[in-house]
Design a protein around this motif. Sequence first.
Motif, PDB file in Angstrom:
ATOM      1  N   THR A   5       0.820  -1.238   0.047  1.00 62.67           N
ATOM      2  CA  THR A   5       0.099  -0.064   0.103  1.00 62.67           C
ATOM      3  C   THR A   5       0.951   1.253   0.034  1.00 62.67           C
ATOM      4  N   VAL A   6       0.241   2.415  -0.284  1.00 63.52           N
ATOM      5  CA  VAL A   6       0.974   3.622  -0.430  1.00 63.52           C
ATOM      6  C   VAL A   6       1.129   3.925   1.129  1.00 63.52           C
ATOM      7  N   VAL A   7       0.490   3.638   1.958  1.00 58.24           N
ATOM      8  CA  VAL A   7       0.812   3.913   3.279  1.00 58.24           C
ATOM      9  C   VAL A   7       2.094   3.221   3.976  1.00 58.24           C
ATOM     10  N   GLN A   8       2.195   2.234   3.557  1.00 60.75           N
ATOM     11  CA  GLN A   8       3.369   1.379   3.834  1.00 60.75           C
ATOM     12  C   GLN A   8       4.576   2.107   3.155  1.00 60.75           C
ATOM     13  N   LEU A   9       4.645   2.421   1.797  1.00 55.98           N
ATOM     14  CA  LEU A   9       5.604   3.018   1.393  1.00 55.98           C
ATOM     15  C   LEU A   9       6.015   4.317   2.000  1.00 55.98           C
ATOM     16  N   ARG A  10       4.971   5.229   2.057  1.00 45.57           N
ATOM     17  CA  ARG A  10       5.116   6.344   3.037  1.00 45.57           C
ATOM     18  C   ARG A  10       5.901   6.291   4.072  1.00 45.57           C
ATOM     19  N   ALA A  11       5.641   5.349   4.802  1.00 46.45           N
ATOM     20  CA  ALA A  11       6.395   5.065   6.236  1.00 46.45           C
ATOM     21  C   ALA A  11       7.595   4.495   5.946  1.00 46.45           C
ATOM     22  N   GLN A  17      14.096   8.629   5.331  1.00 52.90           N
ATOM     23  CA  GLN A  17      14.753  10.299   5.294  1.00 52.90           C
ATOM     24  C   GLN A  17      15.092  10.645   6.589  1.00 52.90           C
ATOM     25  N   THR A  18      14.418  10.312   7.728  1.00 58.08           N
ATOM     26  CA  THR A  18      14.576  11.069   8.910  1.00 58.08           C
ATOM     27  C   THR A  18      15.618  10.248   9.685  1.00 58.08           C
ATOM     28  N   GLU A  23      10.238  11.305  14.601  1.00 57.12           N
ATOM     29  CA  GLU A  23      10.093  12.556  13.409  1.00 57.12           C
ATOM     30  C   GLU A  23       9.519  11.664  12.031  1.00 57.12           C
ATOM     31  N   ALA A  24       9.609  10.706  11.797  1.00 56.41           N
ATOM     32  CA  ALA A  24       9.080   9.944  10.616  1.00 56.41           C
ATOM     33  C   ALA A  24       7.587   9.971  10.779  1.00 56.41           C
ATOM     34  N   ILE A  28       4.622  12.307   8.422  1.00 58.50           N
ATOM     35  CA  ILE A  28       3.540  11.756   7.816  1.00 58.50           C
ATOM     36  C   ILE A  28       1.962  11.950   8.391  1.00 58.50           C
ATOM     37  N   GLY A  29       2.159  12.687   9.737  1.00 58.56           N
ATOM     38  CA  GLY A  29       1.000  12.537  10.457  1.00 58.56           C
ATOM     39  C   GLY A  29       0.219  11.221  10.764  1.00 58.56           C
ATOM     40  N   VAL A  30       0.983  10.253  11.455  1.00 56.37           N
ATOM     41  CA  VAL A  30       0.444   9.217  11.985  1.00 56.37           C
ATOM     42  C   VAL A  30       1.053   8.925  13.484  1.00 56.37           C
ATOM     43  N   SER A  31       0.638   7.938  14.089  1.00 53.05           N
ATOM     44  CA  SER A  31       1.099   7.620  15.303  1.00 53.05           C
ATOM     45  C   SER A  31       2.623   6.614  15.105  1.00 53.05           C
ATOM     46  N   GLN A  32       3.340   6.543  15.933  1.00 50.00           N
ATOM     47  CA  GLN A  32       4.556   5.876  16.100  1.00 50.00           C
ATOM     48  C   GLN A  32       4.141   4.393  15.768  1.00 50.00           C
TER      49      GLN A  32
END
Length: 308
Positions: A5-11, A17-18, A23-24, A28-32
């Motif tokens: 999923t895109v969510v997995q790739l964004r994570a 990157q971070t 920070e990550a 992307i505006g989600v919980s750790q």
Amino acid sequence: MAAITVVQLRAFIAIAQTTHFGEAAALIGVSQPTLSQALSTLEANLDVQLIERNPRKVLVTTAGAKLLPLAQQAVNAMDAVVQAAQPARWLSGPMRLGVIPTIAPYLLPSVLRILQREAPDLEIAVHEDQTWRLIEALKRGDIDVAILALPTSEPGLHEIPMYVEDFVLALPAKSDLAGRVDVDPKTLASLHLLLLDEGHCLRDQALDVCAQAGAHQAGNDPARASSLATIVQLVSAGLGATLLPATAVSVEARGAALGIAHFKAPAPGRRIGLVFRSSTRRDEELEDLAEILRRAVIKGKLAARPLW
């Protein structure tokens, strides 16, 4: 293999990157825990470790480094699909605008005023940073468009030239060159030049001008400053001279014991434009934005020449 999923790739991209889970997650505006679960699911689906975790450090594995640019391309492609499916809107909604520090204080006042009048539904969020960071932010999708010195020569990015501006020579007020309008660039070879710190594109542009003028010693001064305001104060105190973009003079010379000299034609300078991802579906909208910015240069009486 289970669906990725895109969510997995964004994570994965945010962690890479971070190199920091907290920070990550914020990026992307989600919980750790949600972030960690998305990464673990992605790694399980791919049957490969992308991120190496330990109490002190987060590392991208060799496999992760190989897959990172492909993951970014996939996310960008999905963003383009979603954007293309949305109804066309003229200069409205959120727009994250990057701008470099040697442009922002001089152009933004005029730009923001004219945008409030001509595009009141556009929600501008300004991100000021150095060129290389803004280019990386564009590639990641963290910003939508940037005002930069051209060319960037970056694959995957599109450029719209907006205006050109000359460089002027800033000197101590009592300098014999102050007030002249016919300075030969070769004069730079005899001056003690102060430049911005590493990472600022204006430093690179100034070094190019100096190299063409034979001033190969430029940039060797141990003094370093991260803003034009500091450089101007050093010049005002008699510690050297510097190159300023013409649009900066009215702001930076205010209240400073500064002399300004202009180069003979053709004067060295720089070209400024809008830069955005080639994959964006907002290209026509950004062409209109560039047109508004050109008018802002005129209305703001900035020392620059619009490119139509």
